[in-house]
Scaffold this motif. Structure first.
Motif, short mmCIF file in Angstrom:
data_model
loop_
_atom_site.label_atom_id
_atom_site.label_comp_id
_atom_site.label_asym_id
_atom_site.label_seq_id
_atom_site.Cartn_x
_atom_site.Cartn_y
_atom_site.Cartn_z
N ALA A 332 0.86 -1.19 0.00
CA ALA A 332 0.00 0.00 0.00
C ALA A 332 0.90 1.23 0.00
CB ALA A 332 -0.90 -0.01 1.23
N ILE A 333 0.73 2.10 -0.99
CA ILE A 333 1.65 3.22 -1.20
C ILE A 333 0.94 4.55 -0.93
CG2 ILE A 333 3.14 4.38 -2.87
CD1 ILE A 333 3.13 1.69 -4.45
N VAL A 334 1.64 5.41 -0.20
CA VAL A 334 1.15 6.77 0.05
C VAL A 334 2.27 7.74 -0.33
CG1 VAL A 334 0.20 8.36 1.76
CG2 VAL A 334 -0.26 5.91 1.97
N CYS A 335 1.91 8.84 -0.94
CA CYS A 335 2.92 9.84 -1.27
C CYS A 335 2.38 11.24 -1.00
CB CYS A 335 3.39 9.73 -2.73
SG CYS A 335 2.08 9.98 -3.94
N GLY A 336 3.28 12.19 -0.90
CA GLY A 336 2.90 13.56 -0.62
C GLY A 336 2.56 14.33 -1.88
N PRO A 337 2.36 15.64 -1.76
CA PRO A 337 1.91 16.46 -2.90
C PRO A 337 2.99 16.74 -3.94
CG PRO A 337 2.24 17.84 -0.97
CD PRO A 337 2.43 16.42 -0.51
N HIS A 338 4.28 16.61 -3.56
CA HIS A 338 5.38 17.03 -4.45
C HIS A 338 6.00 15.82 -5.15
CE1 HIS A 338 5.08 21.00 -2.64
NE2 HIS A 338 5.19 20.45 -1.44
N MET A 339 5.32 15.30 -6.16
CA MET A 339 5.82 14.14 -6.91
C MET A 339 6.05 14.50 -8.38
SD MET A 339 6.23 11.40 -5.00
CE MET A 339 6.19 10.04 -6.16
N PHE A 340 6.45 15.75 -8.65
CA PHE A 340 6.51 16.22 -10.03
C PHE A 340 7.58 15.52 -10.87
CE2 PHE A 340 8.38 19.42 -7.14
CZ PHE A 340 9.72 19.39 -7.52
N ASN A 341 8.59 14.89 -10.25
CA ASN A 341 9.58 14.15 -11.04
C ASN A 341 9.11 12.74 -11.39
OD1 ASN A 341 11.51 16.15 -11.32
ND2 ASN A 341 12.55 15.62 -9.42
N PHE A 342 7.98 12.32 -10.83
CA PHE A 342 7.45 10.98 -11.09
C PHE A 342 5.96 11.06 -11.41
CE2 PHE A 342 11.24 10.54 -8.59
CZ PHE A 342 11.90 9.48 -9.19
N LYS A 343 5.63 12.09 -12.20
CA LYS A 343 4.23 12.38 -12.52
C LYS A 343 3.55 11.19 -13.20
CE LYS A 343 1.52 16.03 -14.76
NZ LYS A 343 1.11 15.71 -16.10
N GLY A 354 -3.97 2.19 -6.90
CA GLY A 354 -2.85 1.51 -6.26
C GLY A 354 -2.00 2.44 -5.43
N CYS A 355 -2.48 3.64 -5.18
CA CYS A 355 -1.69 4.65 -4.47
C CYS A 355 -2.64 5.72 -3.94
CB CYS A 355 -0.68 5.26 -5.44
SG CYS A 355 0.17 6.73 -4.87
N ILE A 356 -2.26 6.35 -2.83
CA ILE A 356 -2.99 7.50 -2.31
C ILE A 356 -2.02 8.67 -2.24
CG2 ILE A 356 -4.18 8.50 -0.31
CD1 ILE A 356 -5.16 5.70 0.40
N GLN A 357 -2.41 9.80 -2.83
CA GLN A 357 -1.59 11.01 -2.75
C GLN A 357 -2.27 12.00 -1.83
OE1 GLN A 357 -0.80 13.07 -6.48
NE2 GLN A 357 1.15 13.81 -5.66
N ILE A 358 -1.54 12.41 -0.79
CA ILE A 358 -2.11 13.32 0.20
C ILE A 358 -1.65 14.75 -0.07
CG2 ILE A 358 -2.42 11.57 1.97
CD1 ILE A 358 0.49 13.95 2.33
N LYS A 359 -2.38 15.72 0.48
CA LYS A 359 -2.06 17.13 0.22
C LYS A 359 -1.25 17.77 1.35
CE LYS A 359 -6.50 18.85 1.96
NZ LYS A 359 -7.70 19.67 1.66
N ASP A 360 -1.33 17.19 2.57
CA ASP A 360 -0.60 17.77 3.69
C ASP A 360 -0.49 16.74 4.82
OD1 ASP A 360 -3.12 17.74 4.99
OD2 ASP A 360 -3.56 19.78 4.26
N LEU A 361 0.19 17.13 5.89
CA LEU A 361 0.42 16.21 7.00
C LEU A 361 -0.87 15.80 7.71
CD1 LEU A 361 3.67 17.38 8.83
CD2 LEU A 361 3.26 15.16 7.78
#
Length: 407
Positions: A332-343, A354-361
């Motif tokens: 289970a993958i979670v990432c933050g808002p700044h993933m612009f190098n792996f868009k 298959g992933c959740i992207q969050i906007k803040d802490l």
């Protein structure tokens, strides 16, 4: 300022930095080969593939195995910038393939390298732009192909002078095999032509050899989550969040740069949190909240049994880190808002749930809480992530079709 003049001007910095890394990594071969020496004598020509470090080497391997099958008479040399990249090549140990360190940006070192290895073709993974290296290849009529080509946010936002060097360099490239349509358009903004550009897909999606993965680590039978490839200040933020969660699970922090370990420990000391450090061989007890895995080459082992994998470099505007290793492992993958190098990677996994992207802490705290309470949701996310990669099976054939015309 002329680029050649600039490289001459900063040559002492190149030299001192190379010496520093050689001493740190205890590698005389690194020092000599980076400076254009100590190349093994070769009696045959080689196809040269450059991979910056560990990630690029791992991404290359499925394609390299196919190339070895299709061209049984060809020999290959893989260059890397790092000793960890060299260790990764050694671990894979592909047949008819040797490793060498990339020469530094100087005519002397580059030409000695090209001559020693009798380079026939140059394939560059992910796009490293070295104007002198490209010029040397062009002068010796060595064709350059960029594979899994992408441009980082830093490259795209570079100043006018640097962009001019990039444009001149791309004139010496024969083919640019891009990982996405977006990357193709990015290359066009830096002067690449339609005749050079092709979209073949993201090679990172093709790594699926589960048998090659190392087994998970045993952390005193503690269940755990992983914060993978973290960057400066993310360790502090995630540790504070973990304190608030008061979870029975361990948080394993694997910093992108383990040499930052002492700084991270100072931050943890201020938080009054129970932690253990892998490099110190600290024991893990039932009271341990944080395990600082400040070692190299073990990230996959930690990911393999993690309940949740949070991708570092995404809470701060760094651009993220590669999350496909965790997807292959079905985590289970979670990432933050700044993933612009792996868009592209994030979009693929988000599309397949298959992933959740969050906007803040605050959102991250809620997501962690929810996933820790619902193992079936974690399992489904991991299955979705793995399935998303398995659907990219045709990408290798796209690259082979292009490379068959060159080699």
């Amino acid at each position: 300022m002329d680029y050649l003049f600039l490289t001459i001007l900063i040559w002492p910095i190149f030299f001192l930095y190379t010496v520093k890394i050689a001493i740190r990594d205890k590698s005389l071969r690194y020092l000599l080969q980076r400076l254009g020496h100590a190349y093994p004598q070769q009696s045959e020509g080689h196809i040269w593939i450059h991979c910056a470090s560990v990630g690029e080497v791992n991404t290359l391997m499925p394609l390299l195995h196919k190339l070895l099958e299709q061209f049984p008479e060809s020999r290959f040399v893989i260059t890397t910038n790092t000793t960890t990249g060299a260790q990764t090549v050694a671990r894979h140990n592909p047949e008819r393939t040797q490793h060498c360190y990339l020469p530094v940006e100087s005519f002397f070192s580059i030409n000695r390298f090209l001559y020693a290895w009798q380079v026939q073709q140059c394939l560059i993974m992910e796009t490293e732009i070295w104007p002198l290296l490209y010029s040397c290849c062009a002068r010796q009529h060595i064709e350059i192909t960029l594979i899994n080509a992408r441009l980082s946010h830093r490259t795209l936002t570079a100043g006018k002078w640097l962009k001019k060097q990039y444009r001149e360099s791309f004139k010496k490239v024969n083919r640019i095999l891009c990982k996405s349509e977006q990357e193709l358009n990015n290359f066009k903004t830096l002067g690449a032509t339609n005749e050079q550009l092709y979209v073949c897909g993201n090679l990172k999606f093709t790594i699926a050899d589960k048998s090659a993965h190392t087994p998970p680590v045993n952390l005193s039978n503690r269940t755990y989550c992983v914060a993978a490839s973290t960057h400066d200040d993310e360790e502090r933020q995630l540790s504070q969040l973990w304190q608030k969660l008061n979870s029975e699970d361990l948080l394993v922090i694997v910093p992108r740069h383990p040499e930052r370990s002492e700084k991270i420990q100072k931050q943890l000391n201020k938080l009054d949190i129970h932690y253990a450090v892998r490099s110190k061989q600290d024991n893990i007890s039932h009271n341990t909240d944080i395990y600082l895995a400040d070692t190299l080459g073990e990230l996959t082992s930690f990911i393999a049994a993690a309940k949740i994998v949070f991708m570092g470099g995404s809470l701060i505007p760094h651009g993220g880190q590669n999350l496909l290793e965790a997807a292959r492992e079905g985590r289970a993958i979670v990432c933050g808002p700044h993933m612009f190098n792996f868009k592209d990677e994030v979009e693929l996994l988000l599309e397949h749930r298959g992933c959740i992207q969050i906007k803040d802490l605050d959102t991250l705290e809620h997501v962690f809480n929810d996933l820790l309470k619902h193992p079936e949701q974690r399992k489904k996310m991991g299955e979705n992530a793995r399935a998303a990669l398995e659907q990219q099976a045709n990408i290798l054939n796209q690259y082979l079709s292009q490379l068959n015309q060159l080699i």
